[in-house]
Design a protein around this motif. Structure first.
Motif, PDB file in Angstrom:
ATOM      1  N   LEU A  22     -18.316 -54.333  38.673  1.00  0.00           N
ATOM      2  CA  LEU A  22     -18.762 -53.222  39.403  1.00  0.00           C
ATOM      3  C   LEU A  22     -18.509 -51.808  38.207  1.00  0.00           C
ATOM      4  O   LEU A  22     -17.839 -51.947  37.528  1.00  0.00           O
ATOM      5  N   PRO A  23     -19.604 -50.699  38.397  1.00  0.00           N
ATOM      6  CA  PRO A  23     -19.502 -49.732  37.548  1.00  0.00           C
ATOM      7  C   PRO A  23     -18.504 -48.973  37.687  1.00  0.00           C
ATOM      8  O   PRO A  23     -18.763 -47.565  37.690  1.00  0.00           O
ATOM      9  N   ILE A  24     -17.197 -49.492  37.704  1.00  0.00           N
ATOM     10  CA  ILE A  24     -16.174 -48.399  38.261  1.00  0.00           C
ATOM     11  C   ILE A  24     -15.084 -48.418  37.117  1.00  0.00           C
ATOM     12  O   ILE A  24     -13.798 -47.717  37.703  1.00  0.00           O
ATOM     13  N   SER A  25     -15.207 -49.336  36.158  1.00  0.00           N
ATOM     14  CA  SER A  25     -13.973 -49.565  35.342  1.00  0.00           C
ATOM     15  C   SER A  25     -12.780 -50.275  35.892  1.00  0.00           C
ATOM     16  O   SER A  25     -11.769 -49.717  36.376  1.00  0.00           O
ATOM     17  N   SER A  26     -12.821 -51.448  35.460  1.00  0.00           N
ATOM     18  CA  SER A  26     -11.582 -52.570  35.798  1.00  0.00           C
ATOM     19  C   SER A  26     -10.258 -52.054  34.923  1.00  0.00           C
ATOM     20  O   SER A  26      -9.322 -51.909  35.492  1.00  0.00           O
ATOM     21  N   ALA A 233     -17.313 -60.203  44.268  1.00  0.00           N
ATOM     22  CA  ALA A 233     -17.888 -58.853  43.821  1.00  0.00           C
ATOM     23  C   ALA A 233     -19.400 -59.031  43.354  1.00  0.00           C
ATOM     24  O   ALA A 233     -20.322 -58.244  43.550  1.00  0.00           O
ATOM     25  N   VAL A 234     -19.587 -60.293  42.503  1.00  0.00           N
ATOM     26  CA  VAL A 234     -20.674 -60.286  41.636  1.00  0.00           C
ATOM     27  C   VAL A 234     -21.828 -60.518  42.864  1.00  0.00           C
ATOM     28  O   VAL A 234     -22.963 -60.012  42.952  1.00  0.00           O
ATOM     29  N   ARG A 235     -21.690 -61.272  43.881  1.00  0.00           N
ATOM     30  CA  ARG A 235     -22.565 -61.902  45.022  1.00  0.00           C
ATOM     31  C   ARG A 235     -23.042 -60.560  45.460  1.00  0.00           C
ATOM     32  O   ARG A 235     -23.999 -60.275  46.133  1.00  0.00           O
ATOM     33  N   GLY A 236     -22.079 -59.688  46.082  1.00  0.00           N
ATOM     34  CA  GLY A 236     -21.995 -58.578  46.766  1.00  0.00           C
ATOM     35  C   GLY A 236     -22.859 -57.513  45.939  1.00  0.00           C
ATOM     36  O   GLY A 236     -23.759 -56.822  46.706  1.00  0.00           O
ATOM     37  N   LEU A 237     -22.683 -57.499  44.777  1.00  0.00           N
ATOM     38  CA  LEU A 237     -23.290 -56.364  43.975  1.00  0.00           C
ATOM     39  C   LEU A 237     -24.897 -56.804  43.902  1.00  0.00           C
ATOM     40  O   LEU A 237     -25.726 -55.791  43.762  1.00  0.00           O
ATOM     41  N   LEU A 238     -25.010 -57.974  43.682  1.00  0.00           N
ATOM     42  CA  LEU A 238     -26.523 -58.374  43.681  1.00  0.00           C
ATOM     43  C   LEU A 238     -27.290 -58.233  45.007  1.00  0.00           C
ATOM     44  O   LEU A 238     -28.657 -57.821  44.708  1.00  0.00           O
ATOM     45  N   LYS A 239     -26.671 -58.443  46.059  1.00  0.00           N
ATOM     46  CA  LYS A 239     -27.276 -58.061  47.388  1.00  0.00           C
ATOM     47  C   LYS A 239     -27.490 -56.418  47.150  1.00  0.00           C
ATOM     48  O   LYS A 239     -28.674 -56.409  47.863  1.00  0.00           O
ATOM     49  N   PHE A 240     -26.344 -55.769  47.105  1.00  0.00           N
ATOM     50  CA  PHE A 240     -26.562 -54.343  47.259  1.00  0.00           C
ATOM     51  C   PHE A 240     -27.389 -53.567  46.479  1.00  0.00           C
ATOM     52  O   PHE A 240     -28.035 -52.623  47.120  1.00  0.00           O
TER      53      PHE A 240
END
Length: 276
Positions: A22-26, A233-240
């Motif tokens: 996610l673009p929030i800095s891990s 997170a990856v699956r959620g981001l692609l849907k979002f």
């Protein structure tokens, strides 16, 4: 391994998995959460290498069909060779600049104040980038040119500053350089594979003496947890992103960064004392 150590590993694995793509800095979240949990020192350095591998394995699994098609098609398919070349071109700037500046950046910039400032600045830039009129010339990752790849590669180098976000830099850079939102996001995921694996191998070899058998159970908890939550997170981001912009992530960055700066400014938390 006591219960508290296992809980620390579990929490940090969740943080890594949810924030890596996610673009929030891990890295920024890891620095802040690890300090709050009092999880630092040499064990933390080795632990972070392991959980990053767990997160990247989730992306490899999620895009396994595309990866398989590219590998199989390399000898005969021009598209597969072009895709691979673009990844290598985009990966190159991080290799060169990472080797030169990684130690200096880790010594001077890996602290919550830098993270908070980068979160805020990155959030503002993200809002600006989303409000611009997008001129898209690459609707899929197969339409990316080598010039696009090189530009995204240099954008990725900004993520060497903790709090900037590797995925945020590559995704927003991709948007600015003419990639569609979906294409910029997917290319960011693919670029993460050589970048993160390369960084992990380099760091793992450099700090190989930090890996001791007694810590393997802690590493295993973090690795598995990071893999599971990175997949979510990856699956959620692609849907979002199919129906939304990145504005929500931008505002999250700004608010989170301002909260950290406020707690420091008013003396509620002595973030300046942190040394990961």
């Amino acid at each position: 391994m006591d219960l508290w150590t296992a809980l620390q590993a579990l929490i940090l694995g969740v943080v890594e998995g949810l924030t890596e793509f996610l673009p929030i800095s891990s890295t920024g979240h890891q620095i802040i959460v690890a300090d709050l949990l009092n999880f630092g020192g040499e064990r933390a350095m080795a632990f972070n290498i392991i959980i990053q591998l767990g997160a990247i394995l989730a992306v490899v699994w999620e895009f396994r069909r595309k990866i398989f098609d590219v590998v199989v098609g390399l000898p005969t398919q021009p598209g597969a060779r072009r895709f691979t070349a673009n990844l290598l071109i985009a990966f190159l700037p991080a290799v060169v600049l990472g080797v030169i500046f990684a130690d200096l950046i880790h010594e001077y910039l890996f602290n919550p104040i830098t993270v908070a400032a980068a979160l805020v600045v990155g959030g503002v830039i993200m809002l600006w980038a989303e409000k611009r009129q997008h001129e898209v010339h690459a609707e899929t990752v197969d339409e990316i040119t080598w010039q696009d790849a090189l530009k995204v590669g240099f954008a990725q180098c900004l993520a060497m500053i903790p709090g900037t976000s590797r995925s945020g830099s590559t995704i927003i850079g991709g948007l600015l350089f003419g990639l569609s939102r979906k294409t910029a996001t997917e290319f960011s995921f693919f670029l993460a594979m050589p970048t993160m694996v390369g960084a992990a191998v380099y760091s793992g070899y450099k700090y190989r003496e930090l890996f001791v058998p007694a810590d393997f159970p802690v590493f295993a908890i973090g690795f598995v947890t990071a893999f599971i939550f990175a997949m979510i997170a990856v699956r959620g981001l692609l849907k979002f992103i199919a129906n939304h912009s990145y504005a929500a992530f931008a505002w999250y960055r700004i608010v989170f960064g301002l909260v950290i700066l406020a707690t420091w400014q008013f003396g509620w938390v002595d973030w300046t004392a942190v040394k990961p």
